[in-house]
Design an enzyme around this catalytic site. Sequence first.
Site, PDB file in Angstrom:
ATOM      1  N   ARG A 188       0.818  -1.198   0.053  1.00  0.00           N
ATOM      2  CA  ARG A 188       0.049  -0.009  -0.166  1.00  0.00           C
ATOM      3  C   ARG A 188       0.899   1.303  -0.027  1.00  0.00           C
ATOM      4  O   ARG A 188       1.704   1.446   0.884  1.00  0.00           O
ATOM      5  CB  ARG A 188      -1.007  -0.133   1.205  1.00  0.00           C
ATOM      6  CG  ARG A 188      -1.924   1.419   1.140  1.00  0.00           C
ATOM      7  CD  ARG A 188      -2.482   1.271   2.536  1.00  0.00           C
ATOM      8  NE  ARG A 188      -2.949   2.655   2.805  1.00  0.00           N
ATOM      9  CZ  ARG A 188      -3.565   3.239   3.637  1.00  0.00           C
ATOM     10  NH1 ARG A 188      -3.268   2.736   4.859  1.00  0.00           N
ATOM     11  NH2 ARG A 188      -3.787   4.604   3.894  1.00  0.00           N
ATOM     12  N   HIS A 228      -3.240  11.009   0.941  1.00  0.00           N
ATOM     13  CA  HIS A 228      -2.682  10.727   2.453  1.00  0.00           C
ATOM     14  C   HIS A 228      -1.865  12.177   2.989  1.00  0.00           C
ATOM     15  O   HIS A 228      -0.836  12.042   3.075  1.00  0.00           O
ATOM     16  CB  HIS A 228      -1.582   9.703   2.362  1.00  0.00           C
ATOM     17  CG  HIS A 228      -1.270   8.966   3.653  1.00  0.00           C
ATOM     18  ND1 HIS A 228      -1.502   7.806   3.688  1.00  0.00           N
ATOM     19  CD2 HIS A 228      -1.218   9.552   4.613  1.00  0.00           C
ATOM     20  CE1 HIS A 228      -1.575   7.355   4.963  1.00  0.00           C
ATOM     21  NE2 HIS A 228      -1.159   8.393   5.715  1.00  0.00           N
ATOM     22  N   GLU A 239      -7.624   8.676   6.579  1.00  0.00           N
ATOM     23  CA  GLU A 239      -7.919   9.058   7.992  1.00  0.00           C
ATOM     24  C   GLU A 239      -8.055  10.581   7.730  1.00  0.00           C
ATOM     25  O   GLU A 239      -7.221  11.475   8.366  1.00  0.00           O
ATOM     26  CB  GLU A 239      -6.552   9.108   8.543  1.00  0.00           C
ATOM     27  CG  GLU A 239      -6.178   7.384   9.152  1.00  0.00           C
ATOM     28  CD  GLU A 239      -5.171   7.550  10.176  1.00  0.00           C
ATOM     29  OE1 GLU A 239      -4.671   8.665  10.504  1.00  0.00           O
ATOM     30  OE2 GLU A 239      -4.633   6.461  10.229  1.00  0.00           O
ATOM     31  N   ASN A 257      -7.862   1.562  10.009  1.00  0.00           N
ATOM     32  CA  ASN A 257      -6.744   1.968  10.581  1.00  0.00           C
ATOM     33  C   ASN A 257      -6.826   1.973  12.206  1.00  0.00           C
ATOM     34  O   ASN A 257      -7.389   2.799  12.506  1.00  0.00           O
ATOM     35  CB  ASN A 257      -6.174   3.317   9.950  1.00  0.00           C
ATOM     36  CG  ASN A 257      -5.774   3.390   8.603  1.00  0.00           C
ATOM     37  OD1 ASN A 257      -6.029   2.378   7.783  1.00  0.00           O
ATOM     38  ND2 ASN A 257      -5.345   4.468   8.110  1.00  0.00           N
ATOM     39  N   TYR A 280      -4.794   1.554  15.966  1.00  0.00           N
ATOM     40  CA  TYR A 280      -3.712   1.108  16.874  1.00  0.00           C
ATOM     41  C   TYR A 280      -3.913   1.196  18.161  1.00  0.00           C
ATOM     42  O   TYR A 280      -2.961   0.319  18.964  1.00  0.00           O
ATOM     43  CB  TYR A 280      -2.665   2.496  16.205  1.00  0.00           C
ATOM     44  CG  TYR A 280      -2.235   2.810  15.138  1.00  0.00           C
ATOM     45  CD1 TYR A 280      -0.786   2.256  14.877  1.00  0.00           C
ATOM     46  CD2 TYR A 280      -2.675   3.350  14.261  1.00  0.00           C
ATOM     47  CE1 TYR A 280      -0.458   2.382  13.640  1.00  0.00           C
ATOM     48  CE2 TYR A 280      -2.333   3.540  12.673  1.00  0.00           C
ATOM     49  CZ  TYR A 280      -1.009   3.010  12.459  1.00  0.00           C
ATOM     50  OH  TYR A 280      -0.559   3.240  11.397  1.00  0.00           O
ATOM     51  N   GLU A 323      -4.069  -0.300   8.145  1.00  0.00           N
ATOM     52  CA  GLU A 323      -2.886  -0.095   8.964  1.00  0.00           C
ATOM     53  C   GLU A 323      -2.967  -0.466  10.421  1.00  0.00           C
ATOM     54  O   GLU A 323      -3.998  -0.434  11.192  1.00  0.00           O
ATOM     55  CB  GLU A 323      -3.025   1.369   9.198  1.00  0.00           C
ATOM     56  CG  GLU A 323      -2.394   2.409   7.988  1.00  0.00           C
ATOM     57  CD  GLU A 323      -2.187   3.754   8.162  1.00  0.00           C
ATOM     58  OE1 GLU A 323      -1.997   4.299   9.442  1.00  0.00           O
ATOM     59  OE2 GLU A 323      -2.330   4.755   7.165  1.00  0.00           O
TER      60      GLU A 323
END
Length: 483
Positions: free
Chosen positions: A95, A140, A185, A325, A327, A387
Amino acid sequence: MFSTKLVLFSLLVAAVACEELDFPPGFQFGAASAAYQVEGGWNASDKAENIWDRFVHDKPHFVADLANGDVACDSYHLWRRDIEMAAELGLHFYRFSIAWSRLLPNGFADKISEDGLNYYNNVIDGLLEKGIQPMVTLYHWDLPQSLQDLGGWTNPLIVDWFGDYARVVFSHFADRVKIWITINEPLSFCDGTYSYGTNAPGIYDPEVGTYLCNKNVLLAHAKAYRIYDKEFREMYQGELTLANHLMWYEPFTPEDEELTETARQYMVGRYSHAVYSKEGGWPPAVEQVVAELSKAKGYSESTLPAFTDEEIEFIRGTFDYYAVNHYTSQLTRTVDDGSPGLNVEYEIHPDWKPTQSSWFYVYPEGIRKQILWLRERYGDMKFIITENGYSSSIGLQDTERIEYYKEYLKQLLLGIKEDGLNITGYTAWTLMDNFEWTDGYNSRFGLYEVDFSSPERTRTPKASAEFYKNLIRHNSLSIYDEL
Ligand SMILES: *[C@@H]1O[C@H](CO)[C@@H](O)[C@H](O)[C@H]1NC(C)=O
Ligand SMILES: *[C@@H]1O[C@H](CO)[C@@H](O)[C@H](O)[C@H]1NC(C)=O
């Protein structure tokens, strides 16, 4: 004879136990990067300035160590090595993102850069030669500065500008690229820019700017999706969506559940509801919170710009999968001070381990809970983790990163096997250490270490690269568990 049988029997038992840790056949593994974080070549050829170029040059104090992405990993010149690394890992897909101002130096579609086209054609063809699928992000965070000067994401005309850019990208690359992310995002750059003023272009305007950006981003995504649908889908059969940053919110106590849900709607729903929910538009809880706040502040109407019925229809259903995405997580606690708006405090559980990034604590269960929440709200659909990864300081023996990957991947396996979640792929963030926005080069997420002091930007595999490679080869975590 007997002992052979016994050995066979134990192998069989082990094999059954292992199956729990196998990914479904055909599960896709990849790794990700983003143009501004790796490319460098900020003024190479006819590339124009983007908002990150401007931000790091004009407001260097916003970035740790006054670092910038002028050279970064120099992937603009070293892309062959990047592809070699992707091949070393055995990635199914890679990606990366296209720099709008490298492809369209004016920001508009009137001029297409030959060198920009060549660069991305080289990357795409180089990957395909190795049997690696390109997964491409159109945006991005690196808006052409020329468009920022016209208001950027707060100007509703950006919906058409983005549509024109998307059409150029699809016209040149959609014959070979089948998986797309329109916008990465939006929360990070709309809220990051306007609510906090800490992301390029560093304009602080939390009451109005954030929500203008939020609405225009959703429309721009939908515009690109509709263009693909109308002009390219029949020919190329690709898949598109936007990628959302999802921080899981867990209530501090059961009494905090109600406001926690509002907090989730504010964080995730604000960028998901319009696209994925059956009814479309803003999440009602968010409409209420922003209306209350706006009124209290003396605005004549809510600063959350309303959608027309046509806009709701235009955005609703513009996805082929959900791009996750994820985390980290936070605990949410109600603050009952009677003031208008979302009265929540965010905390970290004392058991959650910190990482190198201030916002990032380890809580593996969060990823499974977050995806279950999405399925509950928006229905069953295909999920791709676009992600997930771990932030450390420099060092090749990154056992904590391996631990992070193992624990988060185990939660995904539980989600697939016990909850029946339709998760079809996983993307490690990131292929190599790179420019981590305002953290500069301090927070390292790479599977490969990059020596930023060497002109060659030498890339060296970390222990986690070996781990990821074996995981992909075996399509299983079982090799890492005690048998
Ligand atoms: C590009 O930027 C570098 C600094 O990063 C500078 O030294 C160089 O002169 C610039 N090149 C051109 C052609 O402007
Ligand atoms: C997952 O979603 C894809 C795309 O919608 C679909 O083709 C596939 O059958 C689904 N798989 C499962 C196990 O639901």
